[in-house]
Design a protein around this motif. Structure first.
Motif, short mmCIF file in Angstrom:
data_model
loop_
_atom_site.label_atom_id
_atom_site.label_comp_id
_atom_site.label_asym_id
_atom_site.label_seq_id
_atom_site.Cartn_x
_atom_site.Cartn_y
_atom_site.Cartn_z
N ASP A 223 1.91 0.72 21.11
CA ASP A 223 2.67 1.91 20.67
C ASP A 223 2.54 2.12 19.18
N ASP A 224 2.64 1.03 18.43
CA ASP A 224 2.69 1.19 16.98
C ASP A 224 1.34 1.59 16.42
N THR A 225 0.27 1.00 16.95
CA THR A 225 -1.06 1.32 16.40
C THR A 225 -1.56 2.66 16.91
N ALA A 226 -1.00 3.14 18.02
CA ALA A 226 -1.46 4.41 18.57
C ALA A 226 -0.66 5.60 18.03
N ARG A 227 0.31 5.34 17.18
CA ARG A 227 1.11 6.43 16.61
C ARG A 227 0.20 7.44 15.91
N SER A 228 0.54 8.70 15.96
CA SER A 228 -0.30 9.70 15.28
C SER A 228 0.10 9.82 13.82
N ASP A 229 1.27 9.29 13.46
CA ASP A 229 1.71 9.47 12.07
C ASP A 229 1.47 8.22 11.23
N ARG A 230 0.51 7.39 11.63
CA ARG A 230 0.16 6.25 10.78
C ARG A 230 -0.52 6.73 9.52
N LYS A 231 -0.59 5.85 8.54
CA LYS A 231 -1.32 6.19 7.32
C LYS A 231 -2.80 6.29 7.66
N GLN A 232 -3.41 7.39 7.27
CA GLN A 232 -4.81 7.64 7.60
C GLN A 232 -5.62 7.90 6.34
N LEU A 233 -6.91 7.57 6.43
CA LEU A 233 -7.77 7.70 5.26
C LEU A 233 -8.14 9.17 5.01
N VAL A 234 -7.87 9.61 3.80
CA VAL A 234 -8.22 10.97 3.37
C VAL A 234 -8.69 10.89 1.92
N ALA A 235 -9.21 12.01 1.42
CA ALA A 235 -9.52 12.10 0.00
C ALA A 235 -8.41 12.87 -0.70
N LEU A 236 -8.32 12.69 -2.01
CA LEU A 236 -7.35 13.44 -2.81
C LEU A 236 -8.10 14.09 -3.97
N LEU A 237 -7.79 15.34 -4.21
CA LEU A 237 -8.36 16.03 -5.36
C LEU A 237 -7.22 16.43 -6.29
N PRO A 238 -7.07 15.75 -7.42
CA PRO A 238 -6.00 16.13 -8.35
C PRO A 238 -6.15 17.58 -8.77
N ASP A 239 -5.02 18.29 -8.89
CA ASP A 239 -5.09 19.70 -9.30
C ASP A 239 -5.73 19.82 -10.67
N ASP A 240 -5.45 18.87 -11.54
CA ASP A 240 -6.15 18.85 -12.83
C ASP A 240 -7.39 17.98 -12.65
N PRO A 241 -8.59 18.60 -12.65
CA PRO A 241 -9.80 17.82 -12.32
C PRO A 241 -10.13 16.75 -13.34
N GLY A 242 -9.38 16.69 -14.45
CA GLY A 242 -9.62 15.64 -15.42
C GLY A 242 -8.68 14.46 -15.28
N THR A 243 -7.67 14.61 -14.43
CA THR A 243 -6.67 13.54 -14.30
C THR A 243 -7.11 12.51 -13.27
N LEU A 244 -7.09 11.27 -13.68
CA LEU A 244 -7.48 10.17 -12.80
C LEU A 244 -6.21 9.54 -12.24
N LEU A 245 -6.10 9.51 -10.92
CA LEU A 245 -4.94 8.85 -10.31
C LEU A 245 -5.07 7.34 -10.47
N ASP A 246 -3.94 6.66 -10.50
CA ASP A 246 -3.98 5.20 -10.57
C ASP A 246 -4.22 4.63 -9.19
N GLU A 247 -5.14 3.67 -9.09
CA GLU A 247 -5.29 2.98 -7.82
C GLU A 247 -4.00 2.22 -7.54
N GLY A 248 -3.52 2.33 -6.34
CA GLY A 248 -2.25 1.69 -6.00
C GLY A 248 -1.05 2.60 -6.18
N ALA A 249 -1.26 3.79 -6.76
CA ALA A 249 -0.12 4.69 -6.98
C ALA A 249 0.49 5.11 -5.64
N GLN A 250 1.81 5.16 -5.59
CA GLN A 250 2.49 5.65 -4.40
C GLN A 250 2.49 7.16 -4.40
N LEU A 251 2.50 7.76 -3.22
CA LEU A 251 2.46 9.21 -3.11
C LEU A 251 3.75 9.70 -2.47
N VAL A 252 4.24 10.85 -2.96
CA VAL A 252 5.47 11.44 -2.43
C VAL A 252 5.23 12.91 -2.15
#
Ligand SMILES: [Zn+2]
Lengths: 96, 1002
Positions: free
Chosen positions: B896-925
């Motif tokens: 049940d837990d691994t088949a959930r559809s709302d698990r964390k899934q791999l995606v890419a992120l594009l910062p709105d400011d193309p010069g800003t580098l996100l921190d690896e490990g940063a939490q997202l909200v």
């Protein structure tokens, strides 16, 4: 630090070994046929006795063979060492 | 100035004076002194300030239990904090300073703490410093740290050598006092292998101080002769200046030998300063002696209050009087021996105060004969003098109260004895059962694990004849067991019978009738009132009381105060001592230098460094290396004054625009061979392997049984019964172990074996649109077209005249080849590729560029995008997961837990400011405005600047991320310049570069 009797090498320092947890947990023949609870019990649930235990060890920095020990988890006495596949010996104090 | 050197006596060499400094002043002692004995002889009284109240403190003991005389020893790289002056053998030029005297030994502002003492009660750090917010970090902690002192760690590398030695024996004897010597002698006489370890410079223990004779010889001479005779036997190892730190299971013991600490720093170049002994003994006899217990009364910490046995030791062993007018205070017989020793040394005691109403007849007569007054049935109620004792007040004792009139005794030394605690620490470490010994008011060992024995005072036997008999018997038993024979021979050593003991009077302080602090733990400034308060506040477990009050948590680890703590707690709770029990005994028995534990495993020998066969080329190219597991891998290859960002950008452009080359030799490589190899591998990988044809490769992923990704790599089929498996660089050993575990324990019927070949191969990856052109120059006759040499195939060929395995695999999305040759040909192949690629501007690239290139393609990295909680489905690999076969972890993917559809899934992120580098490990909200707490919906796993994309990007695991493409998330970040900020970014499909895969075939 334990002195572990590898069935192939004899007594060696614990630092040569890796512990592999509870012994005699057979992988189910047909995992797909298992209920969630049965599969979870196989993957996650292990005994953690205060007393005698059959457990797996790996002579990682020696002969690289797996084997089983009967060890007391409090006193660290070792009652038996036997190869995988051998019938589990009775625990001390248990009827054979 | 009250301590002084006696005109005669002691084992010091008065012909060899040694100059040293303490607290910046020149002093002098003799060879054979400890720093403590020399300081007392020099008249130094105050050697430090106490931890909490900053009360002046003097030397209290003569052994490892010393709570007060902690010094900073040596200077520069040899500087060592918190050394007990009682344990330091004096040498010429020794430099020592007190550690806890802020701002100076003679004047200290910390003494005002005495007036703040109502704030410093038990658990004060849980109670006092709660607010205002932010004050702990800015105000309280720095102030407490400064006032607490406790020495300074040296800030230069340790220049000394340390080593480790391993020894196997039939018997380890801990302690070379009368019991230990008798045990070792009996065992060695039977011819078994014996290790005898003693923490003193000379064998003898208490015999070095006593006036007793053994076998008609003075005790110290008997000890020296016995130890020398043992040392001359080929099967006996006698280790002096060696403290056993811990006893462990199955006869394992760890001891530290101080080999050059009695010489000036740097005086013994090439010699290990300390040696850690690892002893594996079939049997162990603990003859570690006992520690004298302080008596509890107000002012029992003043400089000049000392243990009675220590006063005797300083007089007899070092020829040092600790004062001119001593008063002895005792509840047992041992102080009489000390008082007689002082009187005979020419320092007649003012009085001996015995708490017991009836003193021992013979001993008190001996003392009376020497003109010493005995005050029986009295107890101290006050100590006069702040920086040094000037006198004490005594009154008649009635239970735990006092009666009658006050009597003042003028004195400059109060020598106390509250009884003796067997040194059960090592026994306790091995879970020996302790019992409360009512007669001696202490814990003594009762039940011992197999192979462990105790002899002498450590076992609660305090008479000399008893110690020798017990040691002899234990030694005989050990040798009989080792040789498989029974029976004991009679004790050959004889010591004169001693007067029967007059029972000790247990005493745990007055309940009323005195004012001022009575200290249980001198080092941590824990008073009797603190223990009582802790009990009133509901702390009933001795383990909790220890931590709440900090009693026994200093460098002496409760050697002086633990039994008293137990007694006070038991009294407060009105329960038996045995029910309260002791705290847990843990190694090490005395503090030990990290340097000794590290031994030779420092610097380059700290951990093996693994380098590839091509390493020298990278060094020559000025590569900056990074550690990947134990491997040194080129991180990037800076040119001229390039920084990392510029170098990586250049390397990435070269691969995408022309061609790059990389040392891929570190990838783990395993050959799996045997008729069942295909079946075997099929059970590990989530995708089918058995269907792989010879000459083809396939990318595969492995899971643990819980369905979480474990490792990945490429599998090549070399022959029907032979596979070549690559693993991640850091996962090679884990994967081989994983194969072995399942094969040996679960599937022994499969005919297959696995062999690590990581180091047998060197691999050069050639990646980029011009890579085919580079290869064409190295193997002109070969057809390398996409049609003739398909993606994910390999062949054994000759490249630049060298036998090689050439594979078309790509971790960058570009046309790419991997050339693998026998390790010894690695450099030659690297050179050949560099030369062939020169016309195309071939560029060596490092792991950072490799990371950027793979992330642009959305390729996950085990350990970056996975952390043991990520399934193949979470990574978007559901199409890879085999439907028709079972594999390790498959059943878990439909939990049940691994088949959930709302698990964390791999995606890419594009910062709105193309010069800003996100921190690896940063939490997202999900919200743009920071508040606490707020739900976290994912985290950044990799983040880079991309030359190909012309912007920054990241990979992230986001809850339900694949259904949220195009939505915005926020990363709360902290930047040095801007402070706290929210960075917004848009969720994107993970493959950002060449999503159609068109570049793969060039
Ligand atoms: Zn082995």
């Amino acid at each position: 630090m334990l002195l572990i009797p590898c069935p192939w090498c004899g007594r060696r320092e614990e630092t040569e070994f890796a512990n592999g947890g509870e012994a005699h947990i057979a992988r189910p023949a047909d995992p797909a046929a298992l209920s969630q609870e049965e599969w979870a019990a196989y993957v996650f649930l292990r005994d953690n006795p205060k007393g005698w235990m059959r457990e797996r060890w790996f002579h990682a920095h020696g002969c690289r063979r797996w084997f089983n020990l009967v060890r007391h988890t409090v006193t660290h006495e070792i009652a038996a060492a036997y190869p995988p596949g051998a019938p589990p010996p009775p625990l001390p104090g248990e009827a054979a | 100035m009250t301590g002084y050197r006696l005109p005669a006596g002691g084992a010091v060499d008065r012909t060899r004076p040694l100059g040293f400094t303490f607290d910046g002043r020149d002093r002098s002692g003799f060879a054979g002194d400890t720093l403590a004995s020399a300081l007392i002889a020099a008249g130094v009284r105050v050697v430090g300030r106490s931890f909490k109240y900053h009360r002046p403190r003097g030397i209290y003991s003569a052994g490892p239990e010393e709570p007060s005389a902690l010094v900073q020893l040596g200077r520069g790289p040899w500087s060592e904090p918190n050394v007990r002056a009682t344990q330091v053998d004096l040498y010429a030029g020794l430099e020592a300073s007190p550690v806890n005297v802020w701002p100076s030994l003679r004047f200290d502002a910390g003494a005002i703490n005495q007036f703040l003492s109502p704030l410093l009660v038990a658990g004060f750090y849980y109670k006092t410093f709660l607010g205002p917010r932010g004050w702990w970090r800015r105000v309280y902690e720095p102030a407490i740290r400064r006032m607490a002192g406790m020495g300074k760690a040296p800030d230069e590398p340790d220049p000394d050598l340390y080593d480790h030695a391993h020894v196997h024996a039939d018997l380890l004897v801990v302690g070379a006092g009368p019991a230990g010597l008798a045990a070792a002698r009996a065992a060695a006489a039977a011819g078994i292998r014996v290790v005898l370890a003693d923490d003193g410079a000379q064998a003898g223990g208490d015999l070095l101080t006593s006036s007793a004779t053994i076998e008609g010889r003075p005790g110290a001479a008997w000890a020296a002769e016995t130890a020398a005779a043992l040392g001359a036997m080929s099967d006996v190892t006698v280790l002096s200046r060696t403290t056993v730190l811990g006893l462990y299971d199955h006869g394992y013991a760890v001891a530290v030998e101080r080999r050059t600490d009695h010489r000036p720093p740097g005086a013994c170049p090439g010699h290990a300063r300390q040696r850690v002994w690892h002893v594996r003994a079939a049997r162990t006899i603990v003859a570690a002696g006992s520690h004298e217990r302080p008596l509890l009364f107000a002012g029992n910490d003043r400089p000049g209050v000392m243990l009675s046995g220590a006063v005797r030791t300083y007089a007899r062993r070092f020829g040092v009087a600790c004062g001119r007018s001593p008063v002895f205070v005792t509840n047992n017989d041992s102080a009489y021996v000390a008082a007689i020793a002082l009187a005979d040394a020419g320092v007649p005691p003012v009085a001996l105060v015995d708490l017991r109403p009836v003193p021992p007849p013979a001993a008190s007569k001996a003392l009376a004969d020497r003109g010493v007054e005995i005050l029986a049935g009295r107890v101290p109620v006050a100590v006069h003098g702040r920086a040094g004792v000037r006198g004490i007040d005594v009154r008649a004792l009635d239970g735990d109260r006092t009666t009658g009139s006050l009597r003042r005794l003028e004195c400059d030394l109060v020598a106390v004895s509250g009884g003796w605690n067997p040194a059960v620490h090592l026994l306790g470490q091995l879970r020996a059962g302790l019992t409360w010994d009512e007669a001696h008011a202490t814990f003594r060992p009762e039940t011992l694990p197999a192979g462990l024995a105790v002899a002498g005072a450590a076992g609660g036997t305090f008479s000399l004849a008893g110690c020798i008999a017990a040691g002899h018997a234990a030694g005989e038993d050990a040798s009989a067991a080792a040789r498989g024979r029974g029976g004991r021979r009679p004790v050959p050593a004889t010591a004169p019978e001693e007067e029967a003991e007059t029972p000790l009077l247990p005493f745990w302080g007055l309940s009323q009738g005195s004012r001022g602090k009575a200290f249980v733990d001198l080092q941590n400034d824990v008073t009797a009132a603190d223990i009582a308060l802790a009990a009133r506040e509901g702390f009933h477990s001795v383990e909790h009381v220890k931590r709440y009050t900090t009693s026994g948590m200093g460098t002496d680890q409760g050697k002086l105060g633990n039994v008293t703590t137990v007694a006070l707690l038991s009294r407060a709770l009105a329960r038996p001592m045995g029910e309260t029990g002791t705290t847990t005994y843990r190694a090490p028995y005395v503090p030990v230098a990290y340097g000794a534990l590290a031994g030779r495993h420092v610097g380059a020998l700290f951990d093996p460094e693994r380098i590839t066969p091509i390493h020298a080329r990278h060094v020559a190219a000025h590569a900056v290396f990074e550690n990947v597991g134990q491997w040194k891998r080129p991180h990037y290859f800076p040119r001229n004054a390039e920084d990392m960002a510029r170098a990586v950008e250049r390397e990435c452009r070269a691969v995408r625009g022309a061609v790059g080359m990389m040392d891929a030799s570190t990838l783990g490589k395993i050959e799996v061979r045997g008729p069942d190899a295909a079946r075997f591998l099929d059970r590990f990988y989530v995708n089918p392997i058995a269907s792989l044809v010879v000459g083809a490769c396939r990318y595969g992923v492995m899971c643990r049984e819980d369905g979480m990704v474990f490792d990945d790599g490429v599998v090549m089929r070399l022959a029907p019964d032979r596979f070549f498996v690559t693993t991640t660089t850091g996962g090679a050993a884990r994967v081989l172990d994983w194969f072995e575990e399942w094969h040996q324990t679960e599937w022994p019927e499969l005919k297959v074996f696995s062999t690590s070949v990581t180091e047998q191969w060197a691999t050069v990856a050639v990646a980029g649109p011009r890579s085919r052109d580079v290869l064409a120059r190295l193997m002109p006759e070969a057809d390398l077209s996409a049609a003739a040499f398909a993606f994910m195939t390999f062949r054994d060929v000759t490249v630049a005249g060298m036998p090689a395995r050439l594979a078309r695999v790509s971790f960058s999305g570009e046309l790419a080849f991997e050339i693998s040759v026998e390790g010894t040909l690695g450099e030659a192949m690297w050179d050949a590729v560099a030369e062939a690629g020169a016309p195309f501007g071939i560029t060596p690239y490092g792991t950072e560029a490799m990371h950027v290139l793979r992330a642009e393609k959305g390729f996950f990295m085990v350990g970056h995008e996975t952390d043991g909680t990520v399934t193949p489905i979470d990574l978007g690999l559901e199409r890879m997961v085999a439907k028709r076969k079972d594999f390790l972890g498959k059943r878990s993917l439909s939990r049940d837990d691994t088949a959930r559809s709302d698990r964390k899934q791999l995606v890419a992120l594009l910062p709105d400011d193309p010069g800003t580098l996100l921190d690896e490990g940063a939490q997202l909200v999900d919200e743009a405005v920071l508040r606490t707490p707020m739900p976290m919906v994912g985290h950044v796993t990799s983040s880079y600047r991309s030359a190909a994309l012309g912007r920054t990007f990241a990979l992230a695991l986001i809850r339900n991320g694949r259904a949220r493409i195009g939505e915005r998330v926020y990363a709360p970040l902290v930047r040095p310049a801007a402070g706290e900020m929210m960075v917004s970014a848009v969720i994107a499909e993970p493959v950002l570069y060449d999503p159609s895969g068109a570049r793969r075939d060039g």
